[in-house]
Scaffold this motif. Sequence first.
Motif, PDB file in Angstrom:
ATOM      1  N   HIS A  90      40.327  46.475  45.208  1.00  0.00           N
ATOM      2  CA  HIS A  90      39.210  45.565  44.920  1.00  0.00           C
ATOM      3  C   HIS A  90      39.169  45.220  43.419  1.00  0.00           C
ATOM      4  O   HIS A  90      38.494  45.875  42.636  1.00  0.00           O
ATOM      5  N   HIS A 123      38.788  41.880  40.701  1.00  0.00           N
ATOM      6  CA  HIS A 123      38.527  40.451  40.472  1.00  0.00           C
ATOM      7  C   HIS A 123      39.294  39.984  39.247  1.00  0.00           C
ATOM      8  O   HIS A 123      39.112  40.527  38.160  1.00  0.00           O
ATOM      9  N   ASP A 154      36.369  47.280  41.603  1.00  0.00           N
ATOM     10  CA  ASP A 154      35.527  46.125  41.286  1.00  0.00           C
ATOM     11  C   ASP A 154      35.749  45.654  39.857  1.00  0.00           C
ATOM     12  O   ASP A 154      34.860  45.060  39.260  1.00  0.00           O
TER      13      ASP A 154
HETATM   14 ZN   LIG Z   1      33.641  42.826  43.882  1.00  0.00          ZN
END
Ligand SMILES: [Zn+2]
Length: 342
Positions: free
Chosen positions: A32, A34, A263
């Motif tokens: 995960h 970005h 994240d």
């Molecule tokens: Zn995320």
Amino acid sequence: MSDPHWAPCALDTRIWEEELNDFVPAQVFDVHTHLHDWTHYTDHAKATGPYAPSIGTYFPSATRTIADAVDAALMPGREVDRLSFPFPYPRPIDTEAANALIAAEVSGAPRSAGLMLVQPEMTVEHIRTTLARTGLIGLKPYLVYARGAPPAEARITDFLPEPQIALADELGLIIMMHLSKRDAIADPDNIRDLRDLTERYPGAKWCLAHCARSYSAWAIEAAAASLRGIPNIWYDTSTVCEADALDALYTGVGVDRVMYGSDDLIGPMRGKYIAFGRAWSLLHPGNHSLTLGHCLPDMTFIRYEQLRAMKRGARQIGLTWAQRKALFHDTARALVDSVPRH
Ligand SMILES: [Zn+2]
């Protein structure tokens, strides 16, 4: 040149050395991440919007090179591959450019892979063509693009229409799902929809982000019995910082379904996602007025708070070396490799 803002301070180094270095294996697959560019967010008011003080300030450009540098600083000596996708800025967003960035960044990293940011009005043909052109291996929908319901109340198919799920089924794609609704995975609509959609579209591979958006134990505790054993659902641990949530996830759905996710580039910011009542939020140096004169007042990386929770949440089950290796690498590696490439 000054140190990057993610350079570890003395507190970070102490936490890494004393608590985490013996927990994180040598090989990591971050499921995960970005990667994005602030210029793809085309809202004229973005400088005063909700993302300006966080990623707008700290990571206006998030490339693979920066993600590598962050991992080298925060988890020294680890080899990290990734599943990457755009940051889902609210509309207006240039999705073409956002997806092109992922394709370009991933093309130089053969052991990593990427997902396509999708919006509900995109046609299946447009998605199919984009995937074929870019080599991306799945879909990243997001609740801010929901149709027919406010983002906080949206059902899955409000932001990921069924024809897109059918395409994921047909092509064996990964769906990175950040669930909506105030009760998250404990919401009966979400549980019912996931059971129904995973059964009718068995080829689609769902990854429920943020422990199925269970930042504390209660949500996944309520849902686990209904989800356990579903063969095409996995879970990532990104930014969940409460050990009780990880404990409930490991014991509820099985640690073999759980994968490390960062994240990023949220992880290298300082703070902690805290939970209370049935709420959760990011506590960071800029949004609290706690009196902290009795202790060391500094905050460490969100990443380190998450790794602490992943470690301490496993006390009840106890992780074998093989399970720890699977949690940080092998399960995600196998999931990514299971997507047919053309
Ligand atoms: Zn995320």
